[in-house]
Scaffold this active site. Structure first.
Site, mmCIF file in Angstrom:
data_model
loop_
_atom_site.group_PDB
_atom_site.id
_atom_site.type_symbol
_atom_site.label_atom_id
_atom_site.label_comp_id
_atom_site.label_asym_id
_atom_site.label_seq_id
_atom_site.Cartn_x
_atom_site.Cartn_y
_atom_site.Cartn_z
ATOM 1 C CE LYS A 82 -23.895 -9.582 -4.936
ATOM 2 N NZ LYS A 82 -23.976 -10.990 -4.555
ATOM 3 C CG ASP A 83 -25.224 -10.573 0.507
ATOM 4 O OD1 ASP A 83 -25.620 -11.248 -0.462
ATOM 5 O OD2 ASP A 83 -24.023 -10.405 0.784
ATOM 6 N NE ARG A 130 -29.289 -11.520 -10.384
ATOM 7 C CZ ARG A 130 -28.136 -11.330 -11.008
ATOM 8 N NH1 ARG A 130 -28.126 -11.001 -12.291
ATOM 9 N NH2 ARG A 130 -26.994 -11.460 -10.365
ATOM 10 N NE ARG A 131 -24.333 -13.060 -10.690
ATOM 11 C CZ ARG A 131 -23.635 -12.873 -9.567
ATOM 12 N NH1 ARG A 131 -23.242 -13.928 -8.870
ATOM 13 N NH2 ARG A 131 -23.338 -11.661 -9.168
ATOM 14 N NE ARG A 148 -23.330 -20.590 -1.364
ATOM 15 C CZ ARG A 148 -23.653 -20.928 -0.114
ATOM 16 N NH1 ARG A 148 -24.444 -21.958 0.101
ATOM 17 N NH2 ARG A 148 -23.190 -20.251 0.909
ATOM 18 N NE ARG A 154 -18.422 -16.880 -5.266
ATOM 19 C CZ ARG A 154 -19.127 -15.753 -5.260
ATOM 20 N NH1 ARG A 154 -20.083 -15.562 -6.162
ATOM 21 N NH2 ARG A 154 -18.874 -14.805 -4.379
ATOM 22 C CB CYS A 241 -31.349 -15.943 -2.481
ATOM 23 S SG CYS A 241 -30.264 -14.590 -2.010
#
Length: 309
Positions: A82-83, A130-131, A148, A154, A241
């Protein structure tokens, strides 16, 4: 192979765990290999106080590693797929996509058992547009704040009460052995994951046939088909992103089904659809689904997001 195989990786706990797992798998298949990890600090690791969308989005966690590959300082790189931007630098390619971990997002909270049970005006922490947008689509009363830092950071902020809940990828928690931290899994048919979420991409120089041959045994055809459809969808949308785009593909026998999503930042406007095609047409499926959503309103959403960026 006479040379030492050097794996480029970020230095976070999760990135190291993923690279160690690839190293172990390669060593099991090729016990004669000498393999070492080389930690490379990326732009995304250095800038922790600014939302990803404000500092360039995709590529932040791979650029310096790709430069090391091209400079022949490392022989392969292990990325969270995803990165990885939809377009790779000339001279590099994804040599293997191992079997996918759980692609779902998860809720981590000490205040409620599900997203629906969170108190009114609860504060959700996430670094993903998105989240945040999908959380607001389901619960417009929520307050979404930027979060972040590495996975352990997190999680700590969720535990210490800085946020009422945080939304993370299941795959990272699974790979770290931290499943017990998960409060609830978010249904991927309702809460669409990120493009490539849960999958790894092993990148190498396009001309290094020896390394590509060594990696062949790690490649999972079904995962690759699903990720190909998702990444083609993202590429056609020209997204990263900085825009709230989701895509989730599943291989069903000889076919791949792809659900694509484009959602406004406030969660009020949402374009999503599911389409299916033979696995060998995964790339075409992604492109065509993207065009369909663009024609049905996604273009307007994306233009508004870019205007406000």
């Amino acid at each position: 192979m006479n040379r030492t195989l050097r794996i480029g990786t970020r230095g976070s706990l999760l990135a190291l765990r993923q690279s160690e797992q690839v190293k172990a798998a390669l060593s099991a298949m090729h016990p004669e290999l000498r393999i070492e990890l080389k930690i490379i600090k990326t732009t995304g690791d250095k800038i922790l106080d600014v939302p990803l969308a404000k500092v360039g989005g995709k590529g932040l966690f791979v650029k310096e590693i790709e430069e090391a590959l091209l400079a022949r300082q490392v022989d392969l790189a292990v990325h969270s797929m995803k990165d990885v931007p939809a377009m790779l630098p000339e001279g590099l390619g994804i040599a293997a996509v191992p079997a996918r971990e759980d692609p779902r997002d998860v809720l981590v909270s000490g205040k409620a058992g599900t997203l629906e049970e969170l108190p009114h005006r609860a504060v959700i922490g996430t670094g993903s547009l998105r989240r945040g947008a999908q959380a607001l689509a389901l619960r417009p009363d929520l307050r979404v704040e930027t979060l972040r830092g590495n996975l352990d950071t997190r999680l700590r902020k969720a535990r210490d009460g800085s946020y009422d809940a945080v939304i993370l990828a299941a795959a990272g928690l699974h790979r770290m052995g931290w499943k017990d931290r998960i409060t609830a899994y978010l249904d991927p048919d309702v809460f669409i994951p990120a493009i490539g979420q849960g999958a790894l991409g092993i990148e190498a120089r396009a001309d290094d046939r020896e390394v590509w041959g060594l990696l062949r045994g790690l490649h999972d055809v079904s995962t690759a088909s699903a990720v190909t459809a998702e990444r083609a969808f993202l590429k056609e949308l020209e997204g990263g992103c900085q825009v709230p785009i989701g895509g989730h593909a599943q291989v069903l026998g000889a076919s791949v089904a792809l659900t694509g999503l484009v959602v406004s930042l406030d969660g009020r406007t949402l374009c999503r659809e599911t389409r299916q095609a033979p696995c060998e047409e995964a790339e075409r499926l992604g492109r065509e689904l993207a065009r369909e959503l663009l024609d049905r309103g996604a273009r307007t959403i994306l233009e508004e997001v870019y205007r406000g960026a």
